[in-house]
Design a protein around this motif. Structure first.
Motif, PDB file in Angstrom:
ATOM      1  N   CYS A  40       0.845  -1.177   0.000  1.00 19.63           N
ATOM      2  CA  CYS A  40       0.000   0.000   0.000  1.00 19.63           C
ATOM      3  C   CYS A  40       0.891   1.241   0.000  1.00 19.63           C
ATOM      4  O   CYS A  40       2.037   1.191   0.458  1.00 19.63           O
ATOM      5  N   ALA A  41       0.350   2.317  -0.539  1.00 15.20           N
ATOM      6  CA  ALA A  41       1.134   3.532  -0.680  1.00 15.20           C
ATOM      7  C   ALA A  41       0.247   4.754  -0.513  1.00 15.20           C
ATOM      8  O   ALA A  41      -0.958   4.699  -0.785  1.00 15.20           O
ATOM      9  N   SER A  42       0.879   5.844  -0.105  1.00 15.33           N
ATOM     10  CA  SER A  42       0.176   7.100   0.111  1.00 15.33           C
ATOM     11  C   SER A  42       0.934   8.228  -0.574  1.00 15.33           C
ATOM     12  O   SER A  42       2.169   8.186  -0.666  1.00 15.33           O
ATOM     13  N   ARG A  43       0.218   9.205  -1.078  1.00 15.39           N
ATOM     14  CA  ARG A  43       0.880  10.323  -1.729  1.00 15.39           C
ATOM     15  C   ARG A  43       0.265  11.631  -1.238  1.00 15.39           C
ATOM     16  O   ARG A  43      -0.935  11.692  -0.931  1.00 15.39           O
ATOM     17  N   HIS A  44       1.098  12.640  -1.180  1.00 14.20           N
ATOM     18  CA  HIS A  44       0.602  13.959  -0.805  1.00 14.20           C
ATOM     19  C   HIS A  44      -0.387  14.437  -1.850  1.00 14.20           C
ATOM     20  O   HIS A  44      -0.199  14.238  -3.044  1.00 14.20           O
ATOM     21  N   GLY A  45      -1.432  15.081  -1.409  1.00 15.40           N
ATOM     22  CA  GLY A  45      -2.410  15.608  -2.337  1.00 15.40           C
ATOM     23  C   GLY A  45      -3.591  14.681  -2.508  1.00 15.40           C
ATOM     24  O   GLY A  45      -3.585  13.533  -2.054  1.00 15.40           O
ATOM     25  N   THR A  46      -4.570  15.177  -3.174  1.00 17.64           N
ATOM     26  CA  THR A  46      -5.845  14.460  -3.268  1.00 17.64           C
ATOM     27  C   THR A  46      -5.999  13.644  -4.553  1.00 17.64           C
ATOM     28  O   THR A  46      -6.872  12.791  -4.623  1.00 17.64           O
ATOM     29  N   SER A  47      -5.164  13.909  -5.559  1.00 16.10           N
ATOM     30  CA  SER A  47      -5.312  13.184  -6.824  1.00 16.10           C
ATOM     31  C   SER A  47      -4.494  11.904  -6.789  1.00 16.10           C
ATOM     32  O   SER A  47      -3.486  11.807  -6.104  1.00 16.10           O
ATOM     33  N   VAL A  48      -4.910  10.917  -7.554  1.00 15.84           N
ATOM     34  CA  VAL A  48      -4.235   9.625  -7.544  1.00 15.84           C
ATOM     35  C   VAL A  48      -3.151   9.578  -8.608  1.00 15.84           C
ATOM     36  O   VAL A  48      -3.071  10.431  -9.484  1.00 15.84           O
ATOM     37  N   SER A  49      -2.331   8.548  -8.531  1.00  9.09           N
ATOM     38  CA  SER A  49      -1.344   8.249  -9.559  1.00  9.09           C
ATOM     39  C   SER A  49      -1.338   6.746  -9.768  1.00  9.09           C
ATOM     40  O   SER A  49      -1.581   5.981  -8.835  1.00  9.09           O
ATOM     41  N   THR A  50      -1.075   6.323 -10.990  1.00  5.86           N
ATOM     42  CA  THR A  50      -0.947   4.903 -11.276  1.00  5.86           C
ATOM     43  C   THR A  50       0.518   4.496 -11.373  1.00  5.86           C
ATOM     44  O   THR A  50       0.819   3.359 -11.735  1.00  5.86           O
ATOM     45  N   ARG A  51       1.402   5.412 -11.053  1.00  7.33           N
ATOM     46  CA  ARG A  51       2.840   5.150 -11.135  1.00  7.33           C
ATOM     47  C   ARG A  51       3.436   5.064  -9.736  1.00  7.33           C
ATOM     48  O   ARG A  51       3.147   5.906  -8.880  1.00  7.33           O
ATOM     49  N   ALA A  52       4.291   4.094  -9.536  1.00 12.39           N
ATOM     50  CA  ALA A  52       4.880   3.878  -8.222  1.00 12.39           C
ATOM     51  C   ALA A  52       5.668   5.096  -7.750  1.00 12.39           C
ATOM     52  O   ALA A  52       5.629   5.461  -6.569  1.00 12.39           O
ATOM     53  N   HIS A  53       6.363   5.756  -8.646  1.00  9.85           N
ATOM     54  CA  HIS A  53       7.181   6.900  -8.239  1.00  9.85           C
ATOM     55  C   HIS A  53       6.330   8.114  -7.866  1.00  9.85           C
ATOM     56  O   HIS A  53       6.856   9.112  -7.380  1.00  9.85           O
ATOM     57  N   GLY A  54       5.036   8.012  -8.069  1.00 12.41           N
ATOM     58  CA  GLY A  54       4.153   9.096  -7.692  1.00 12.41           C
ATOM     59  C   GLY A  54       3.727   9.064  -6.235  1.00 12.41           C
ATOM     60  O   GLY A  54       3.013   9.946  -5.784  1.00 12.41           O
ATOM     61  N   TYR A  55       4.194   8.066  -5.501  1.00 10.23           N
ATOM     62  CA  TYR A  55       3.807   7.903  -4.107  1.00 10.23           C
ATOM     63  C   TYR A  55       4.964   8.200  -3.170  1.00 10.23           C
ATOM     64  O   TYR A  55       6.116   7.915  -3.471  1.00 10.23           O
ATOM     65  N   ASP A  56       4.626   8.776  -2.018  1.00 12.00           N
ATOM     66  CA  ASP A  56       5.637   9.258  -1.082  1.00 12.00           C
ATOM     67  C   ASP A  56       5.914   8.290   0.067  1.00 12.00           C
ATOM     68  O   ASP A  56       7.011   8.304   0.638  1.00 12.00           O
ATOM     69  N   TYR A  57       4.941   7.481   0.422  1.00  8.19           N
ATOM     70  CA  TYR A  57       5.080   6.585   1.563  1.00  8.19           C
ATOM     71  C   TYR A  57       4.615   5.187   1.164  1.00  8.19           C
ATOM     72  O   TYR A  57       3.640   5.035   0.417  1.00  8.19           O
ATOM     73  N   TRP A  58       5.311   4.190   1.717  1.00  5.69           N
ATOM     74  CA  TRP A  58       5.019   2.798   1.376  1.00  5.69           C
ATOM     75  C   TRP A  58       4.933   1.937   2.630  1.00  5.69           C
ATOM     76  O   TRP A  58       5.694   2.142   3.588  1.00  5.69           O
ATOM     77  N   GLY A  59       4.016   0.975   2.580  1.00  8.60           N
ATOM     78  CA  GLY A  59       3.962  -0.035   3.610  1.00  8.60           C
ATOM     79  C   GLY A  59       4.976  -1.123   3.323  1.00  8.60           C
ATOM     80  O   GLY A  59       5.632  -1.134   2.266  1.00  8.60           O
ATOM     81  N   GLN A  60       5.076  -2.089   4.210  1.00  8.18           N
ATOM     82  CA  GLN A  60       6.104  -3.119   4.108  1.00  8.18           C
ATOM     83  C   GLN A  60       5.732  -4.262   3.182  1.00  8.18           C
ATOM     84  O   GLN A  60       6.575  -5.057   2.843  1.00  8.18           O
ATOM     85  N   GLY A  61       4.501  -4.354   2.762  1.00 11.30           N
ATOM     86  CA  GLY A  61       4.075  -5.411   1.862  1.00 11.30           C
ATOM     87  C   GLY A  61       3.490  -6.604   2.587  1.00 11.30           C
ATOM     88  O   GLY A  61       3.888  -6.929   3.714  1.00 11.30           O
TER      89      GLY A  61
END
Length: 123
Positions: free
Chosen positions: A95-116
């Motif tokens: 799971c991943a989270s990104r700043h801002g309200t719009s989504v991204s379908t690209r991994a590099h668009g996310y700022d925080y990641w869970g451990q899997g």
């Protein structure tokens, strides 16, 4: 923001699983969120994403109609329901989270990641 993914496991083809992603901060509610997966020897790929309000969702073609993403901002938690699982769904799900309200379908668009969390589908 710290993210904790859980709910993975071993399931037979055609079965179902529910994944959860708990966030550590209340700012979770203002961030878009997503799920990605990575199978052995393959690149991390987009699975699903959801806007900050939960009002809009996006899915990869490979999971459309089988997976459902949702979130509960009162619990700082995002979910992924996996139905009609196939062997090719086997992967570590992140799971991943990104700043801002719009989504991204690209991994590099996310700022925080869970451990899997590992999902294994037996055929």
């Amino acid at each position: 923001v710290q993210l904790q993914a859980s709910g993975g496991g071993l399931v037979q083809a055609g079965g179902s699983l529910g994944l959860s992603c708990a966030a550590s901060e209340r700012t979770f509610s203002s961030n878009a969120m997503g799920w990605f997966r990575q199978a052995p020897g393959k690149e991390r790929e987009f699975v699903a994403a959801i806007t900050w309000s939960g009002g809009t969702t996006y899915y990869a073609d490979s999971v459309q109609g089988r997976f459902t993403i949702s979130r509960d901002n009162t619990k700082n938690t995002m979910y992924l329901r996996l139905n009609n699982l196939k062997a090719e769904d086997t992967a570590v799900y992140y799971c991943a989270s990104r700043h801002g309200t719009s989504v991204s379908t690209r991994a590099h668009g996310y700022d925080y990641w869970g451990q899997g969390t590992q999902v294994t589908v037996s055929s």
